[in-house]
Structure formats: structure tokens, C-alpha cells
Design a protein around this motif. Structure first.
Motif, PDB file in Angstrom:
ATOM      1  N   LEU A   1      38.790  23.784  39.360  1.00  0.00           N
ATOM      2  CA  LEU A   1      39.328  25.194  39.254  1.00  0.00           C
ATOM      3  C   LEU A   1      40.562  24.731  38.016  1.00  0.00           C
ATOM      4  O   LEU A   1      40.879  26.079  37.616  1.00  0.00           O
ATOM      5  CB  LEU A   1      40.655  24.364  40.514  1.00  0.00           C
ATOM      6  N   SER A   2      40.811  23.591  37.741  1.00  0.00           N
ATOM      7  CA  SER A   2      41.288  23.798  36.305  1.00  0.00           C
ATOM      8  C   SER A   2      40.349  24.544  35.666  1.00  0.00           C
ATOM      9  O   SER A   2      40.841  24.929  34.465  1.00  0.00           O
ATOM     10  CB  SER A   2      40.947  22.377  35.832  1.00  0.00           C
ATOM     11  N   LEU A   3      39.126  24.117  34.886  1.00  0.00           N
ATOM     12  CA  LEU A   3      38.324  25.172  34.194  1.00  0.00           C
ATOM     13  C   LEU A   3      38.439  26.590  33.655  1.00  0.00           C
ATOM     14  O   LEU A   3      38.574  26.652  33.634  1.00  0.00           O
ATOM     15  CB  LEU A   3      36.708  24.544  34.129  1.00  0.00           C
ATOM     16  N   ALA A   4      38.362  26.798  35.813  1.00  0.00           N
ATOM     17  CA  ALA A   4      38.188  27.922  36.016  1.00  0.00           C
ATOM     18  C   ALA A   4      39.704  28.895  35.369  1.00  0.00           C
ATOM     19  O   ALA A   4      39.847  30.283  35.264  1.00  0.00           O
ATOM     20  CB  ALA A   4      38.273  28.063  37.592  1.00  0.00           C
ATOM     21  N   ARG A   5      40.662  28.230  35.626  1.00  0.00           N
ATOM     22  CA  ARG A   5      41.981  28.546  35.436  1.00  0.00           C
ATOM     23  C   ARG A   5      41.500  28.832  33.973  1.00  0.00           C
ATOM     24  O   ARG A   5      42.724  30.171  32.852  1.00  0.00           O
ATOM     25  CB  ARG A   5      42.900  27.744  35.919  1.00  0.00           C
ATOM     26  N   ARG A   6      41.638  27.733  33.214  1.00  0.00           N
ATOM     27  CA  ARG A   6      41.002  27.814  31.647  1.00  0.00           C
ATOM     28  C   ARG A   6      40.687  28.931  30.850  1.00  0.00           C
ATOM     29  O   ARG A   6      40.518  29.742  29.802  1.00  0.00           O
ATOM     30  CB  ARG A   6      40.819  26.458  30.977  1.00  0.00           C
ATOM     31  N   HIS A   7      39.263  28.843  31.453  1.00  0.00           N
ATOM     32  CA  HIS A   7      38.118  29.701  31.021  1.00  0.00           C
ATOM     33  C   HIS A   7      37.816  30.863  32.000  1.00  0.00           C
ATOM     34  O   HIS A   7      37.169  31.789  30.749  1.00  0.00           O
ATOM     35  CB  HIS A   7      36.963  28.588  30.869  1.00  0.00           C
ATOM     36  N   ARG A   8      37.583  31.358  33.005  1.00  0.00           N
ATOM     37  CA  ARG A   8      37.811  32.679  33.715  1.00  0.00           C
ATOM     38  C   ARG A   8      36.082  32.438  33.229  1.00  0.00           C
ATOM     39  O   ARG A   8      35.831  33.745  33.233  1.00  0.00           O
ATOM     40  CB  ARG A   8      38.467  32.849  33.017  1.00  0.00           C
ATOM     41  N   PRO A   9      34.950  31.960  34.031  1.00  0.00           N
ATOM     42  CA  PRO A   9      34.220  32.328  34.123  1.00  0.00           C
ATOM     43  C   PRO A   9      33.583  33.637  34.312  1.00  0.00           C
ATOM     44  O   PRO A   9      34.019  33.913  35.688  1.00  0.00           O
ATOM     45  CB  PRO A   9      33.411  30.582  34.667  1.00  0.00           C
ATOM     46  N   GLU A  10      32.121  34.024  34.507  1.00  0.00           N
ATOM     47  CA  GLU A  10      32.584  34.869  35.299  1.00  0.00           C
ATOM     48  C   GLU A  10      30.728  34.614  35.724  1.00  0.00           C
ATOM     49  O   GLU A  10      30.716  35.940  37.235  1.00  0.00           O
ATOM     50  CB  GLU A  10      31.424  35.639  33.671  1.00  0.00           C
ATOM     51  N   LEU A  11      30.305  33.604  35.715  1.00  0.00           N
ATOM     52  CA  LEU A  11      29.209  33.098  36.368  1.00  0.00           C
ATOM     53  C   LEU A  11      29.604  31.948  37.052  1.00  0.00           C
ATOM     54  O   LEU A  11      29.895  30.703  35.971  1.00  0.00           O
ATOM     55  CB  LEU A  11      27.394  33.352  35.963  1.00  0.00           C
ATOM     56  N   ALA A  12      29.344  30.540  38.249  1.00  0.00           N
ATOM     57  CA  ALA A  12      29.352  30.047  38.875  1.00  0.00           C
ATOM     58  C   ALA A  12      27.883  29.333  39.767  1.00  0.00           C
ATOM     59  O   ALA A  12      27.344  30.401  40.189  1.00  0.00           O
ATOM     60  CB  ALA A  12      30.258  29.435  39.167  1.00  0.00           C
TER      61      ALA A  12
END
Length: 179
Positions: free
Chosen positions: A42-53
Motif C-alpha cells: 500500500l505504501s509503494l502504491a501510494r507513492r508510485h501509482r503502478p499501472e500493473l500489479a
């Protein structure tokens, strides 16, 4: 599907799997981020806004199914593929209902994952098995369904199934039964 700025977040508690997959995806031009637990993801998603996971269904201290809607709340347009070594019809259906674009059984390689991430529609040509599932597979599927209904609570699931909690834990530690 991918350009030089496409970010891929790999969420899995298996560090070796993360290492191998991240190297394979980086070689294909993706900017790769790796999280080994829900909080880090969740921390990485908030910071980097990935298009894919990619999201492992069974994280060490949580469920990928619980994390899936939280990730999509943070990054609504992220295309997420759920990966698991413990596949069941119940968890596949739930993953799709919760917003995953696809669901793959491990082991899955980088190409299979990329195809799953890029897939926009279902495949009407998908192979339909000639034989019905074995009784052991049906039992595995039922256990997974009841476990899902009880939000992963082992004790409540064991009570609902009329079995001892330790017996259920032993069954869950085994790999899923083949069809």
C-alpha cells in the motif's frame, strides 16, 4: 500495453519468486517495485501509482483478497493479476469480483503474467475438461469456499465443516489436489 514508464508492483512474500520475476520484468522494460507484505504494498502504491500489479493470494500475515480492494482504492486503474499456488474456484471468482483482471496458478512465468495483465476479454476457446474433478478436488474446493465465507478464520471454518481445527490446518498446508 507497456512503455518505458510502466510501473509493475510485485506483491509476494516469497523473496526468491520476487527476485526472479522482478529481473524478468525489468529485462522487458518495466519499472519494477517489490513488496513482501500488505503494508509495504500500500505504501509503494501510494507513492508510485503502478499501472500493473501481481498479487499473491496467500501472503504471510494477510490475504491477497483483502488487499485487492485496498490497492484498487489507492490506484483505481491498476491492472492486477492474482497469483496463487493454492487455486480454487471460490478464490478465483472472488478475486475477479473484487477487481482483479485475471487469476493465475503458480508457477507462472513472466510471459504468462504479461498475457494475463494485457487480456481485456474472456476466452471462449478456453479448454473445457473432459473429466469431472476428483472427489478430493471437490473436497478441496468446498473447504476453500467455506474458508472464504468465514473470512479466512480457521476455527470458524473447522466448526462449519465439522472437523478439528488441526485437521483443517493440515489439509490447508498441502498443495491443492489436482483435478
Amino acid at each position: 500495453m507497456q512503455d518505458a514508464d510502466t510501473r509493475l508492483l510485485i506483491i509476494d512474500d516469497d523473496e526468491m519468486f520476487c527476485h526472479v520475476l522482478s529481473r524478468a520484468m525489468a529485462r522487458r522494460g518495466y519499472e519494477v517495485l517489490v513488496a513482501n507484505d500488505a503494508e509495504q504494498a500500500l505504501s509503494l502504491a501510494r507513492r508510485h501509482r503502478p499501472e500493473l500489479a501481481t498479487l499473491d493470494l496467500k501472503l504471510e500475515h494477510s490475504s491477497g483478497l483483502k488487499l485487492l480492494p485496498e490497492l484498487l482504492e489507492v490506484v483505481p486503474n491498476c491492472r492486477i493479476v492474482v497469483l496463487t499456488g493454492y487455486s480454487s474456484i471460490a478464490t478465483a471468482v472472488e478475486a475477479i469480483k473484487l477487481g482483479a483482471v485475471n487469476y493465475l496458478c503458480k508457477p507462472a512465468d513472466a510471459e504468462e503474467i504479461l498475457v494475463a495483465l494485457g487480456r481485456e476479454e474472456g476466452n471462449p476457446e478456453a479448454e473445457v475438461a473432459d473429466n469431472p474433478p476428483s472427489i478430493n478436488r471437490i473436497a478441496w474446493e468446498h473447504i476453500q469456499k467455506v474458508l472464504q465465507e468465514h473470512d479466512g478464520n480457521i476455527s470458524a471454518t473447522a466448526r462449519a465443516l465439522g472437523m478439528h481445527r488441526r485437521t483443517l490446518q493440515r489439509k490447508l498446508q498441502k498443495r491443492p489436489v489436482r483435478r
